[in-house]
Design an enzyme around this catalytic site. Structure first.
Site, PDB file in Angstrom:
ATOM      1  N   GLU A   1      -0.033  -0.074 -13.426  1.00  0.00           N
ATOM      2  CA  GLU A   1       1.125   0.046 -12.524  1.00  0.00           C
ATOM      3  C   GLU A   1       1.328   1.485 -12.051  1.00  0.00           C
ATOM      4  O   GLU A   1       2.441   2.003 -12.028  1.00  0.00           O
ATOM      5  CB  GLU A   1       2.399  -0.496 -13.198  1.00  0.00           C
ATOM      6  CG  GLU A   1       2.369  -1.999 -13.376  1.00  0.00           C
ATOM      7  CD  GLU A   1       3.713  -2.581 -13.778  1.00  0.00           C
ATOM      8  OE1 GLU A   1       4.739  -1.905 -13.599  1.00  0.00           O
ATOM      9  OE2 GLU A   1       3.732  -3.711 -14.280  1.00  0.00           O
ATOM     10  N   GLY A   2       0.246   2.121 -11.676  1.00  0.00           N
ATOM     11  CA  GLY A   2       0.275   3.516 -11.257  1.00  0.00           C
ATOM     12  C   GLY A   2      -0.051   4.394 -12.440  1.00  0.00           C
ATOM     13  O   GLY A   2       0.783   4.594 -13.331  1.00  0.00           O
TER      14      GLY A   2
END
Length: 815
Positions: A498-499
């Site tokens: 997620e990043g």
């Protein structure tokens, strides 16, 4: 002497006006009054008035200022700051700003923070935690999941589906639970303390996934078809975004679709041929419906004039011919379902686009909005839950385990990492709670979600390492009795998804924060490139002069609070937390000042100066973490017995902030760091790291049955059931404390100091000496069984450790 006093008075008035952020007109009037006083005292003459009028009148006459000052400035601005791309605009416009904007503005409103409602569970949400969540925790045998099955057992899968675990975000009208973000966080925290596989499996469908996207953007037909099926567990969803060539840079995904006509279920329809190759997709191996992100093209103009429509999201049933799923990745022995998905020219109707054909090309905005919500709940909650369980369990272990004739938790070398565990557990729970409060208030906090994703997963990883260091061999040897090892293995997963954390810290937090949170920068950027020149000039004029006043104010505030160590700044309380609020006022002003100077000196190059951006982001992040800690202390009723946890968390965060600020000044552009240091740190660095005394207080709380310790581990799974080693150890912890006075009684009767081990033998000696009752003897025997279980580790027959190949795999291996 009179002239000197008048000059000091003028400087004081102008400084006070800037400090208090008074309007330009009011500041001009105040300066004029001081000039009048100077005239009456024959201190100033005509020349001073002429200079004043030459400066004041152009600034206060709007038409003159716009045409002769702002118009040239807007041309210079366009040369320094490049126009935002459409992707950047969508990302900026997708989220909302919240409390982080106050922190960025240099003058936080503490009443605003403390007036946010306290997070609470409804009766239904609490019943869910006490019922189905408690039950599935009892059912979960982590060693079986991670070592034997390589998956959650089927009865747990079915239990999750039957009890709505995948439907926490789905509205009740579709059969979902419709729980608050705070309730979802509480559920995930409890599950994460038991099994990362369990928490991941439940977390993903309730964050970035088809359910979230459908409820916000889906057509009525899509909602009516899919949402009830998702709520009942008849569909298992996943969302495929990441490609081998596009990980953190999700906007550059190579997967594509081409609008064309084709045959679907025996009819010719307008649709799209999709080609994709995705990796790292959670639940993909078992998903029945695939959310897919791709770039849509319309070369034949079947939908309009535009050929490149942009990123689009669609729902693809996985049983359609050409959709490849089922293979699995093997992420660091963490056995949640995660794997690739592929497709080559898979034809589907345009109606499969989430929201229908009119939402073609709107996928990036959809993803950024939903990701900001999911990123603010799932990974931060999993991290907080894991650390809360590890902290309390480590406290129990450190009190049970003895070396050098003492519980190891009494050794100062152990107290230091224990304090980090306890202080971070308090802080992380506070941060998860404040962030979900924002979401429940309707915010889509893209900046905050990036902050909490990075900092909570980062702190979680460091805390698990501390817990492993304290446990030693107990943490290293895997098996049913090990409650740390799998979490230690899985920690890097949260860091990368997620990043990735490096990207999140270097680019996202400040990259979005500088534009979204700054009161003037976004307005300047939009007005500078407004196609309506007249409107753009008027808006730019208001923004740029507001910005100049804002920057001046933050310089004065930074200078004054540096000189006074912020002792005269506002605080909502006069107790031991007062200085924390005052120091945050100071650092908030520093952040605002340094942001403006960094943007002024670097312009558009600031986003390429990632280490500068990262350190500025650190200032904003640590201010947010500290705010959350103080907010929790307030919401809990300002309980003084919790104060050591609060103090440790705040002082650690502020010390980390100070480190980043120091590094920023050492590397500030154009050599300005030396001059800025004189303004910001005129008497040196003001913050000290948490003291040894404070470490001791936190470690003592973790090893003592008390209300503070209970609050530290609130909501986690402590039932001493068959598969819950932390629950069994918690019972042993209580038994050992109850056994200690009995041990002392036997030693006194025996006239010698016996070693605190083999408590069953101590019980036998106490019985022989006639100083113990039957119940006391039983307690010592029970404590010894638990003590050995806590300090011993599992061992296995060699065959048990060999990988057990399924029949098909055996045949392939033989071939």
């Amino acid at each position: 002497m009179t002239t000197l006093l008048w000059i000091i008075a003028m400087i004081f008035v102008l400084g006070a006006m800037a400090y208090l952020r008074v309007s330009l007109l009011s500041t001009t009037i105040a300066a004029a009054i001081v000039l009048v006083v100077g005239s009456t005292m024959d201190i100033i003459g005509v020349i001073t008035w002429i200079v004043f009028l030459v400066i004041a009148l152009p600034l206060n006459i709007k038409s003159f200022r716009q045409n002769f000052i702002s118009r040239p400035l807007i041309k210079v601005y366009r040369g320094i700051m490049p126009e935002m791309s459409s992707t950047e605009k969508e990302a900026i416009e997708a989220g909302t700003t919240w409390w982080e904007a106050d922190l960025f503005a240099g003058n936080p409103n503490w009443s605003k923070l403390h007036n946010y409602p306290k997070a609470r569970l409804t009766a239904d949400e609490q019943a869910f935690l006490d019922g189905p969540v408690e039950e599935v925790c009892k059912m979960t045998n982590q060693h079986q999941v991670s070592h034997v099955l390589g998956d959650l057992p089927q009865d747990i899968w079915q239990f999750l589906k039957d009890n709505g675990f995948f439907a926490m975000i789905i509205k009740k009208k579709y059969g979902g639970l419709e729980y608050s973000a705070y309730a979802q966080s509480c559920v995930l925290q409890k599950l994460a303390g038991v099994s990362s596989e369990l928490a991941s499996t439940v977390g993903v469908p309730n964050s970035l996934g088809p359910g979230e996207l459908l409820q916000h953007y889906g057509t009525k037909d899509q909602q009516d078809h899919y949402l009830p099926r998702l709520a009942q567990g008849l569909e298992v969803p996943c969302f495929a975004l990441t490609s081998p060539e596009a990980g953190s840079d999700a906007g550059s995904i190579p997967d594509f679709g081409v609008v064309c006509k084709g045959e679907f279920q025996g009819e010719e329809v307008l649709g799209m041929k999709l080609t994709w190759n995705k990796r790292y997709i959670t639940l993909a191996p078992v998903a029945t419906v695939l959310g897919l992100a791709f770039k849509l093209r319309d070369p034949d103009h079947l939908l309009g004039d535009k050929e490149e429509l942009g990123i689009t999201c669609a729902l693809i049933p996985t049983d359609i011919p050409g959709v490849e799923t089922g293979r699995r990745h093997f992420p660091l022995n963490c056995m949640f379902q995660n794997g690739p998905t592929r497709g080559n020219e898979v034809f589907v109707p345009l109606s499969f686009i989430i929201g229908g054909p009119e939402m073609a090309g709107q996928g990036w905005r959809m993803l950024v909005e939903c990701l900001s919500v999911g990123r603010g709940i799932t990974l931060p909650s999993n991290s907080a839950g894991g650390v809360k369980t590890a902290a309390v369990a480590t406290g129990a272990y450190a009190r049970i385990r003895r070396q050098f004739k003492l519980p190891i938790g009494k050794l100062e070398g152990i107290e230091e990492p224990m304090a980090r565990l306890g202080g971070n557990a308090y802080l992380m729970d506070a941060v998860a709670t404040l962030t979900t409060t924002a979401i429940d208030l309707g915010e889509k906090p893209s900046v905050v979600s990036a902050i909490v994703k990075f900092h909570l997963t980062d702190r979680m990883q460091k805390c698990i390492i501390d817990a492993m260091d304290i446990h030693g061999g107990k943490g290293v040897c895997l098996g049913p009795n090990n409650y740390l090892g799998r979490g230690y293995q899985a920690a890097p997963i949260a860091i990368t998804v997620e990043g990735a954390n490096i990207l999140t810290r270097s680019m996202i937090i400040y990259g979005q924060g500088a534009i979204r949170c700054h009161p003037y920068v976004l307005a300047e950027m939009e007005s500078a490139f407004d196609t309506d020149a007249s409107r753009g000039l008027a808006n730019f004029d208001a923004a740029i002069f507001g910005h100049i006043g804002f920057a001046t104010s933050n310089f004065i505030r930074s200078f004054w609070m540096g000189l006074t160590s912020s002792h005269f700044s506002n605080s909502p309380y006069s107790d031991k937390t007062k200085r924390y609020y005052q120091q945050m006022n100071r650092f908030s002003a520093n952040l605002a000042l340094l942001s403006d100077l960094a943007m002024a000196t670097l312009g558009g190059n600031l986003k390429r100066k990632e280490r500068i951006s990262a350190r500025l982001g650190d200032l904003l992040s640590q201010l947010y973490l500290t705010s959350a800690t103080l907010k929790r202390y307030e919401d809990d009723g300002r309980l003084t017995e919790d104060l050591p946890l609060v103090q440790w968390a705040v002082e650690d965060s502020l010390y980390k902030l100070q480190d980043s600020l120091d590094d920023l000044l050492n590397n500030f552009p154009m050599g300005l760091g030396i001059a800025l240091r004189a303004v910001i740190f005129p008497f040196g660095r003001p913050i000290k790291r948490p003291s040894d005394v404070l470490d001791h207080k936190v470690a003592k709380i973790m090893q003592t049955p008390c209300a503070s310790r209970d609050r530290l581990g609130k909501g986690q799974f402590w039932t001493p059931s068959e598969f819950n080693p932390v629950g069994i150890q918690e019972q042993t912890f209580k038994d050992i404390l109850a056994a200690e006075p009995l041990y002392d009684k036997v030693c006194k009767a025996a006239g010698k100091r016996l070693p605190f081990m083999w408590l069953d033998k101590i019980a036998a000696e106490g019985k022989a000496l006639g100083v113990l009752s039957d119940s006391e003897i039983a307690l010592l025997e029970q404590a010894e069984i638990g003590r050995l279980k806590s300090i011993n580790v599992d061992d296995f027959d060699t065959d048990e450790l060999r990988a057990q190949l399924a029949p098909k795999a055996k045949q392939e291996r033989a071939a």
